[in-house]
Write an enzyme that holds these catalytic residues in place. Structure first.
Site, PDB file in Angstrom:
ATOM      1  N   GLY A  39       0.826  -1.210   0.000  1.00 51.78           N
ATOM      2  CA  GLY A  39       0.000   0.000   0.000  1.00 51.78           C
ATOM      3  C   GLY A  39       0.861   1.261   0.000  1.00 51.78           C
ATOM      4  N   GLN A  40       0.218   2.411  -0.095  1.00 49.11           N
ATOM      5  CA  GLN A  40       0.938   3.696  -0.122  1.00 49.11           C
ATOM      6  C   GLN A  40       1.834   3.821   1.110  1.00 49.11           C
ATOM      7  OE1 GLN A  40      -1.244   7.223  -1.884  1.00 49.11           O
ATOM      8  NE2 GLN A  40      -2.801   6.438  -0.511  1.00 49.11           N
ATOM      9  N   TYR A  70      -3.533   2.396  11.873  1.00 51.23           N
ATOM     10  CA  TYR A  70      -3.921   3.681  11.285  1.00 51.23           C
ATOM     11  C   TYR A  70      -5.423   3.740  11.092  1.00 51.23           C
ATOM     12  CZ  TYR A  70       1.031   3.805  10.594  1.00 51.23           C
ATOM     13  OH  TYR A  70       2.383   3.782  10.841  1.00 51.23           O
ATOM     14  N   TYR A  95     -17.049   2.763   4.908  1.00 50.91           N
ATOM     15  CA  TYR A  95     -15.604   2.747   5.178  1.00 50.91           C
ATOM     16  C   TYR A  95     -15.314   3.409   6.532  1.00 50.91           C
ATOM     17  CZ  TYR A  95     -10.773   4.446   4.943  1.00 50.91           C
ATOM     18  OH  TYR A  95      -9.476   4.745   5.247  1.00 50.91           O
ATOM     19  N   TRP A 114      -6.181  12.145   3.991  1.00 53.03           N
ATOM     20  CA  TRP A 114      -5.750  12.518   2.626  1.00 53.03           C
ATOM     21  C   TRP A 114      -4.327  12.029   2.337  1.00 53.03           C
ATOM     22  CZ3 TRP A 114      -7.566  18.013   0.740  1.00 53.03           C
ATOM     23  CH2 TRP A 114      -8.943  18.156   0.954  1.00 53.03           C
ATOM     24  N   THR A 166      -8.750   6.906  10.258  1.00 53.71           N
ATOM     25  CA  THR A 166      -9.056   7.929   9.250  1.00 53.71           C
ATOM     26  C   THR A 166      -9.892   9.092   9.782  1.00 53.71           C
ATOM     27  OG1 THR A 166     -10.302   8.254   7.192  1.00 53.71           O
ATOM     28  CG2 THR A 166     -11.046   6.478   8.583  1.00 53.71           C
ATOM     29  N   ASP A 167      -9.744  10.236   9.125  1.00 55.18           N
ATOM     30  CA  ASP A 167     -10.597  11.401   9.395  1.00 55.18           C
ATOM     31  C   ASP A 167     -12.052  11.115   9.014  1.00 55.18           C
ATOM     32  OD1 ASP A 167      -9.686  11.190   6.746  1.00 55.18           O
ATOM     33  OD2 ASP A 167     -10.028  13.308   6.331  1.00 55.18           O
TER      34      ASP A 167
HETATM   35  N1  LIG Z   1      -5.488   6.826   1.559  1.00 52.72           N
HETATM   36  C1  LIG Z   1      -6.015   7.764   2.333  1.00 52.72           C
HETATM   37  O1  LIG Z   1      -6.320   8.875   1.886  1.00 52.72           O
HETATM   38  C2  LIG Z   1      -6.210   7.519   3.813  1.00 52.72           C
HETATM   39  C3  LIG Z   1      -6.820   8.528   4.579  1.00 52.72           C
HETATM   40  C4  LIG Z   1      -7.007   8.304   5.945  1.00 52.72           C
HETATM   41  C5  LIG Z   1      -6.590   7.122   6.523  1.00 52.72           C
HETATM   42  N2  LIG Z   1      -6.016   6.146   5.756  1.00 52.72           N
HETATM   43  C6  LIG Z   1      -5.604   4.923   6.425  1.00 52.72           C
HETATM   44  O2  LIG Z   1      -4.195   4.822   6.341  1.00 52.72           O
HETATM   45  C7  LIG Z   1      -3.801   3.452   6.238  1.00 52.72           C
HETATM   46  C8  LIG Z   1      -2.926   3.254   5.020  1.00 52.72           C
HETATM   47  O3  LIG Z   1      -3.657   3.671   3.867  1.00 52.72           O
HETATM   48  P1  LIG Z   1      -3.074   3.538   2.385  1.00 52.72           P
HETATM   49  O4  LIG Z   1      -3.519   4.739   1.625  1.00 52.72           O
HETATM   50  O5  LIG Z   1      -1.614   3.203   2.436  1.00 52.72           O
HETATM   51  O6  LIG Z   1      -3.913   2.281   1.866  1.00 52.72           O
HETATM   52  P2  LIG Z   1      -3.695   1.387   0.572  1.00 52.72           P
HETATM   53  O7  LIG Z   1      -2.693   2.035  -0.332  1.00 52.72           O
HETATM   54  O8  LIG Z   1      -5.041   1.068   0.031  1.00 52.72           O
HETATM   55  O9  LIG Z   1      -3.026   0.067   1.151  1.00 52.72           O
HETATM   56  C9  LIG Z   1      -3.770  -0.901   1.863  1.00 52.72           C
HETATM   57  C10 LIG Z   1      -2.967  -2.167   1.960  1.00 52.72           C
HETATM   58  O10 LIG Z   1      -3.814  -3.207   2.500  1.00 52.72           O
HETATM   59  C11 LIG Z   1      -3.690  -4.340   1.649  1.00 52.72           C
HETATM   60  N3  LIG Z   1      -4.848  -5.197   1.700  1.00 52.72           N
HETATM   61  C12 LIG Z   1      -6.133  -4.907   1.389  1.00 52.72           C
HETATM   62  N4  LIG Z   1      -6.900  -6.019   1.475  1.00 52.72           N
HETATM   63  C13 LIG Z   1      -6.065  -7.029   1.855  1.00 52.72           C
HETATM   64  C14 LIG Z   1      -6.244  -8.420   2.106  1.00 52.72           C
HETATM   65  N5  LIG Z   1      -7.428  -9.017   1.971  1.00 52.72           N
HETATM   66  N6  LIG Z   1      -5.158  -9.157   2.471  1.00 52.72           N
HETATM   67  C15 LIG Z   1      -3.953  -8.588   2.589  1.00 52.72           C
HETATM   68  N7  LIG Z   1      -3.721  -7.291   2.372  1.00 52.72           N
HETATM   69  C16 LIG Z   1      -4.772  -6.517   1.999  1.00 52.72           C
HETATM   70  C17 LIG Z   1      -3.518  -3.719   0.271  1.00 52.72           C
HETATM   71  O11 LIG Z   1      -3.116  -4.657  -0.696  1.00 52.72           O
HETATM   72  P3  LIG Z   1      -3.175  -4.233  -2.272  1.00 52.72           P
HETATM   73  O12 LIG Z   1      -1.842  -3.658  -2.580  1.00 52.72           O
HETATM   74  O13 LIG Z   1      -3.483  -5.461  -3.022  1.00 52.72           O
HETATM   75  O14 LIG Z   1      -4.302  -3.258  -2.424  1.00 52.72           O
HETATM   76  C18 LIG Z   1      -2.456  -2.684   0.606  1.00 52.72           C
HETATM   77  O15 LIG Z   1      -1.198  -3.276   0.792  1.00 52.72           O
HETATM   78  C19 LIG Z   1      -5.110   2.650   6.232  1.00 52.72           C
HETATM   79  O16 LIG Z   1      -5.409   2.247   7.537  1.00 52.72           O
HETATM   80  C20 LIG Z   1      -6.152   3.663   5.775  1.00 52.72           C
HETATM   81  O17 LIG Z   1      -7.443   3.327   6.240  1.00 52.72           O
HETATM   82  C21 LIG Z   1      -5.807   6.327   4.417  1.00 52.72           C
END
Ligand SMILES: NC(=O)c1ccc[n+]([C@@H]2O[C@H](COP(=O)([O-])OP(=O)(O)OC[C@H]3O[C@@H](n4cnc5c(N)ncnc54)[C@H](OP(=O)(O)O)[C@@H]3O)[C@@H](O)[C@H]2O)c1
Length: 292
Positions: free
Chosen positions: A10-11, A98, A124, A149, A100-101
């Site tokens: 993930g990111q 982690y 979500y 974000w 989220t907002d």
């Molecule tokens: N993105 C945002 O704007 C945002 C905002 C607020 C909070 N957050 C929180 O910050 C954290 C990190 O977010 P992020 O943006 O890095 O998320 P992301 O890029 O969507 O990464 C999520 C990770 O979880 C993995 N995943 C999902 N389903 C899975 C499964 N069944 N088995 C194993 N792995 C699985 C994904 O695999 P894949 O690579 O296959 O998808 C990816 O490695 C999360 O807790 C998110 O809720 C994010």
């Protein structure tokens, strides 16, 4: 130190896999290593590896799809973190997670603190809130970092999308009524690693004393519209831009399955008081992210 990291593709997880490297042996899992839907395999992996620290950057993050895939979102965002927290507690290992907002409804006109009432508007947000609550009930030594974000220059997050649109379109229609705190995944990973460094030598005791929810987004806040303008201004290759202007729009102009909260600026002062660290201002961080 043995560190178990989930969500390495993930990111945020991609960055954590690098910033946590100096602390010891990292066992990093992505969906190809372990499908977290298989909760027995998850439990067994943690028991086999016996980590000293678990960091969970995995999540179900498809905000619109979650409205349909409610069960899967709840499994990955509530049950899975709960199991991780339980196993971490049994091992006396701190758990960093982690959130989220989107646990807020976005109607507050000033920055949200951790004491503010939650009221998620979409599945979500509900699933992430349930995850927070489940971890809190398990107890142990944990830090839940509510961020917002999140962007990375890898993949197709918002910043990459804007840079790509700017090379194809003359006008970009961007909403003015969504306001938040953009957070660079790399900086969030750096801050997480700095927390881990500060926790030595008694990481369990350190996190146990500070267990709780903390806001941690890029300092300050900005509308999507002004964020887009900043991205275009800081574009390292402006000569490639085709875009001539931005057109202001409202969230209501882009109907989506999930309702988004509008104003979700995070007050991160509790985090700074507890850990003596900051996430720098979103604009300074964006400049660093885009600098060649
Ligand atoms: N993105 C945002 O704007 C945002 C905002 C607020 C909070 N957050 C929180 O910050 C954290 C990190 O977010 P992020 O943006 O890095 O998320 P992301 O890029 O969507 O990464 C999520 C990770 O979880 C993995 N995943 C999902 N389903 C899975 C499964 N069944 N088995 C194993 N792995 C699985 C994904 O695999 P894949 O690579 O296959 O998808 C990816 O490695 C999360 O807790 C998110 O809720 C994010």
């Amino acid at each position: 130190m043995r560190i178990l990291l989930f969500g390495k593709t993930g990111q945020l997880g991609w960055e954590l896999n690098r910033t946590l490297a100096p602390f010891g042996d990292i066992y990093a899992f992505g969906p190809n290593d372990l499908d977290l839907v298989d909760v027995d395999a998850l439990t067994n992996s943690i028991r086999d590896l016996r980590p000293d620290l678990i960091v969970n950057a995995s999540a179900y993050t498809a905000v619109d799809r979650a409205e349909q895939e409610t069960e899967l979102a709840m499994l990955l965002n509530e049950k899975v973190p709960m199991i991780m927290a339980e196993e971490a507690r049994k091992l006396n290992a701190p758990f960093i997670h982690y959130s989220t907002d989107y646990v807020f409804d976005g109607t507050k006109t000033s920055a949200y603190t951790e004491d503010d009432q939650t009221n998620p508007l979409n599945v979500y947000g509900q699933s992430k809130l349930k995850g927070e609550q489940a971890i809190g009930q398990v107890g142990g030594a944990y830090a839940i970092l509510r961020t917002s974000w999140v962007y990375s220059l890898r993949g197709d997050g918002f910043v990459s999308k804007v840079l790509s649109w700017a090379r194809k379109q003359e006008t970009l229609k961007i909403v003015t009524d969504q306001v938040g705190s953009p957070t660079w995944a790399r900086m969030l990973a750096e801050v997480t690693s700095a927390m881990v460094a500060r926790s030595y030598p008694d990481s369990w005791g350190y996190f146990l004393e500070k267990s709780g929810v903390y806001h941690l987004g890029g300092a300050g806040s900005v509308s999507r519209f002004d964020f887009t303008r900043a991205i275009l201004d800081l574009d390292p290759r402006p000569e490639e831009q085709k875009v001539k202007g931005l057109e202001a729009a409202l969230t209501a102009d882009f109907p989506t399955p999930a309702i988004r909260p509008l104003t979700t600026t995070l007050d991160c002062s509790r985090f700074t008081r507890a850990f003596g660290l900051i996430l720098p201002n979103w604009k300074d961080t964006l400049r660093l992210a885009l600098e060649n």
